[in-house]
Each structure stands twice: as C-alpha cells, then as structure tokens.
Design an enzyme around this catalytic site. Sequence first.
Site, mmCIF file in Angstrom:
data_model
loop_
_atom_site.group_PDB
_atom_site.id
_atom_site.type_symbol
_atom_site.label_atom_id
_atom_site.label_comp_id
_atom_site.label_asym_id
_atom_site.label_seq_id
_atom_site.Cartn_x
_atom_site.Cartn_y
_atom_site.Cartn_z
ATOM 1 N N LYS A 22 20.155 -70.557 -39.066
ATOM 2 C CA LYS A 22 18.632 -70.357 -39.351
ATOM 3 C C LYS A 22 18.334 -70.653 -40.497
ATOM 4 O O LYS A 22 17.350 -71.309 -40.836
ATOM 5 C CB LYS A 22 18.260 -68.797 -38.925
ATOM 6 C CG LYS A 22 16.935 -68.433 -39.562
ATOM 7 C CD LYS A 22 16.822 -67.106 -39.395
ATOM 8 C CE LYS A 22 17.292 -66.181 -40.780
ATOM 9 N NZ LYS A 22 16.385 -66.136 -41.792
ATOM 10 N N ASN A 23 19.129 -70.426 -41.651
ATOM 11 C CA ASN A 23 18.602 -70.991 -43.160
ATOM 12 C C ASN A 23 18.730 -72.489 -43.303
ATOM 13 O O ASN A 23 18.486 -72.841 -44.483
ATOM 14 C CB ASN A 23 19.492 -70.095 -44.189
ATOM 15 C CG ASN A 23 18.959 -68.691 -43.988
ATOM 16 O OD1 ASN A 23 17.893 -68.130 -43.502
ATOM 17 N ND2 ASN A 23 19.906 -67.841 -44.504
ATOM 18 N N CYS A 116 11.481 -60.033 -44.994
ATOM 19 C CA CYS A 116 11.955 -58.558 -45.062
ATOM 20 C C CYS A 116 11.802 -58.024 -46.394
ATOM 21 O O CYS A 116 11.536 -58.502 -47.482
ATOM 22 C CB CYS A 116 13.787 -58.814 -45.278
ATOM 23 S SG CYS A 116 14.462 -59.471 -43.786
ATOM 24 N N ARG A 121 10.693 -61.037 -54.443
ATOM 25 C CA ARG A 121 11.275 -62.255 -54.152
ATOM 26 C C ARG A 121 10.209 -63.196 -54.640
ATOM 27 O O ARG A 121 9.476 -63.742 -53.823
ATOM 28 C CB ARG A 121 11.633 -62.485 -52.896
ATOM 29 C CG ARG A 121 12.828 -61.349 -52.396
ATOM 30 C CD ARG A 121 12.951 -61.312 -50.883
ATOM 31 N NE ARG A 121 13.816 -62.414 -50.549
ATOM 32 C CZ ARG A 121 14.482 -62.532 -49.233
ATOM 33 N NH1 ARG A 121 13.877 -61.848 -47.989
ATOM 34 N NH2 ARG A 121 15.228 -63.733 -49.021
ATOM 35 N N ASP A 304 23.681 -62.044 -48.287
ATOM 36 C CA ASP A 304 23.530 -61.826 -46.875
ATOM 37 C C ASP A 304 24.728 -61.171 -46.103
ATOM 38 O O ASP A 304 24.397 -60.924 -44.805
ATOM 39 C CB ASP A 304 22.998 -63.062 -46.303
ATOM 40 C CG ASP A 304 21.641 -63.551 -46.462
ATOM 41 O OD1 ASP A 304 20.940 -62.686 -47.137
ATOM 42 O OD2 ASP A 304 21.322 -64.569 -45.950
ATOM 43 N N ARG A 396 15.181 -61.767 -35.589
ATOM 44 C CA ARG A 396 14.951 -62.948 -36.671
ATOM 45 C C ARG A 396 16.007 -63.702 -36.863
ATOM 46 O O ARG A 396 15.917 -64.825 -37.211
ATOM 47 C CB ARG A 396 14.271 -62.231 -37.890
ATOM 48 C CG ARG A 396 13.034 -61.450 -37.962
ATOM 49 C CD ARG A 396 12.641 -61.107 -39.280
ATOM 50 N NE ARG A 396 12.512 -62.078 -40.100
ATOM 51 C CZ ARG A 396 12.889 -62.225 -41.421
ATOM 52 N NH1 ARG A 396 13.487 -60.957 -41.816
ATOM 53 N NH2 ARG A 396 13.124 -63.072 -42.155
#
Length: 415
Positions: A22-23, A116, A121, A304, A396
């Site tokens: 995903k990232n 999230c 952030r 993560d 997600r």
Amino acid sequence: MEQFIIEGNRNLSGTIPVSGAKNAILPAMAACLLAPGTSTLHNVPHLIDLKTMSLLLRVLGAKVEMENDVLSIDASHIDSYEAPYELVNKMRASIYVLGPLLARLGIAKVSFPGGCAIGTRPVDLHLMAMEALGAHITVEHGYINAKADKLVGADIYFPKSSVGATINALMAAVLAKGVTSLFNAAMEPEIDATIDFLNLMGAQISGKGTTTLVIEGVEKLHPAEMEMIPDRIEAGTFLIAGALSTNPVTVTNCNPNHLTLPMEKLRASGCELEVENCSITVYPPEIIQPVDIITLPYPGFPTDLQAQFTVLMCLADGISFIEDTIFPDRFAHVAELNRLQADIRVEQNIARVKGVKKLSGAEVMATDLRASAALVLAGIAAEGKTVISRIYHIDRGYDHIEKKLNAIGAKITRS
C-alpha cells in the site's frame, strides 16, 4: 458497523501470501498525475486507502480502472487542482498529490490530511520542500494553497527523515528546472519503489538506497507500467502470527531483504527462520524470549510493526521494553491488549511488557490500522472468543486478512 469474531487458541500452519505494498502504491498513483496518458500498476490489492486515492484522482480528472490486481490510471486530462476535504481527511497519503499537481499544473489546493489517529503527524516538511523548489505557499481555511510559475531545482535538507516529504519532494522535483539534491532523505523500500517508477516515466533520479538523492529535472514525463513491491508490513505481521503459533508458517510473495531487522528480532525471540528468495518460513519457539525494540527509520525496526511485535512480547517469558521514536503516541493498542489480560504499562513513549502465560478473549476496539492487526493476532493467540469492533481500520491496509489467516488455521468471522 462490521466486526471480527475470533475463536482463539488456534494453531496456524501452512502458507500465506503477501499482497502489494500500500505504501508504495499510493505514491505511484499520485505520480501518474505527472504525465498525460495511461499508466498501469500491477500487484495492487483491494484496500480502502487505494479506493480513496482512486476517488481523489477521479475528482482531479483522471480515469481510474481496477481489474483483478491491475490498476490503470489515465491522467490525460487533469482539469482540477483541488483535493477536497471530504476525501483528504480520510487518508494522510492524500498529501501526495501536492507535488505532482504543483509540478504539472503550477497550482495545487490540498486540504490538510487525515487518517489514523496516532498523534501529531505534521506536513511542515512537505511544505518546506515545495517552498525550496520555488512554490509560494499559503494556508487558509484548512487548505494548503501552492503556486509556482516554474519549479526550480534546489538543495533541500530534511531536519529529520520523512518518507512522505521525501516522496513529495521527488515528485515535484522531477519536472523542476535544474538539479535538486535531497539530503537526509528517507531510505524505506517504498522510496526506492517510487524512484523506480518515476525513472520508468522518464525522470532522472540517482542515489537510490542512500540518504542523498539527486534529481535532474526533465521537460516532460511519459506513462509507465510497473509491478508493485510486496508489502513488508503485511509480511512482518504474518511472520509474527507464525511466531505465535506452534507450527511452521511460510510467508510467500515477500522480499526478505526488506525485513532484515524484524527477522533479527524474531530470531532473538527464539524463532528459527528459513529464508528463500521470495519466502520466509518461521518455526515458532517453545518458549518465547523477551526482546527489546526501538522503532527507527528504515533500516531500523518499523513503527508499523510495533503493535504486532508487542503482542508477541505479551506471551514472552520475561519483561521486554518497546520504545517508539517515530510516533511516541502510538500505544492505543495497549489498553485493548490489557483487556485481553496482557500486562503492559506505558510511560511516555516506552511500553514495559511483562509476559503472561496466556491471553484471554474479550471485546476490544480497533483504534488504527496497525493496532487492528495487533488485536487480530492477539485474538488468534488468546483463549476463548475475541470480538474486535471498528475493523474498517484494518481494511485500509490489509486485503481480506481474515481469509488469508483462515486459510492457515485461524477462525475469524466478519459480521
């Protein structure tokens, strides 16, 4: 609202595949805005975050189609430069459209991002990079307004490593006039994947795999086609699931080179690992040993995977300390794990985890993406039934995680 019902104390065994990252896919989707025409991404999972980015690209004028695991993005006609609040507030990675819009159109209006709830952030490093390249930035009514007649190459020094800011700077600089140098750039595999995709589009970026990236601006880019890298966080999550079992679990379609430190920590916990080109088999220990971790930018231990590794330490024979230097507030999962009879205390950004003999199923609530994954692992390992609410968080970033885990012996029902 959907929930997971997990019947615990299950012994996992078998082979579990990893989906695309995903990232890495999110910045690649944004990068497609840089060139007219259709770009194609392969190995793309079905995730809420990717659907949100698809909607955002459509709002900007792109045509986005998904068939099986192939994503096609036609950015021939980008007729809007505004990324609206109602989409951007759902996902922090929406900020990735800032650089491409500014580079291609010379103007961008992007709402401050959401996602999230794991502490502050900020996007200040993104804005610093855009200003260094010559953009004029104002912030009004919750929107970032950026304008530039022509971006110009510059030396950009990041005061701290930032994956997002590095990616945005790369995407803006590829069409800037002259040479841009990024210092203290992030080195995550997702950065390398973004560089590979941009270079396939005709960019000229050197320094991949280092903290100094040099971008020679080009006049234009063209569409590209690329296979997306495997998701190292999903792979790490499944390795930890195997470590919690009593039987070997093989994680396939992964890149072991992206998981060097997590594998080192698993070995320290007593696991044996068999590593091949695209797979890792974890042989769980009879007694889990306590292991301390500190999350750091890549190649350090990833933030993560912090919540998932904490679950493993909940069942270790002794006390371990988990420190998160990336997101010091990323401990919302602790209260939920303690509901499962874990013994964790948090002071500032350090969790003291005292191992217990067993976890006990209970009703818990997911608070963010990785906390959700941790609760799933805990529910599988616990005795009795665990019910996890607010599982939209896990969708997600994990493609049908319950189906994958059920295929190797878990019993998870979505209701």
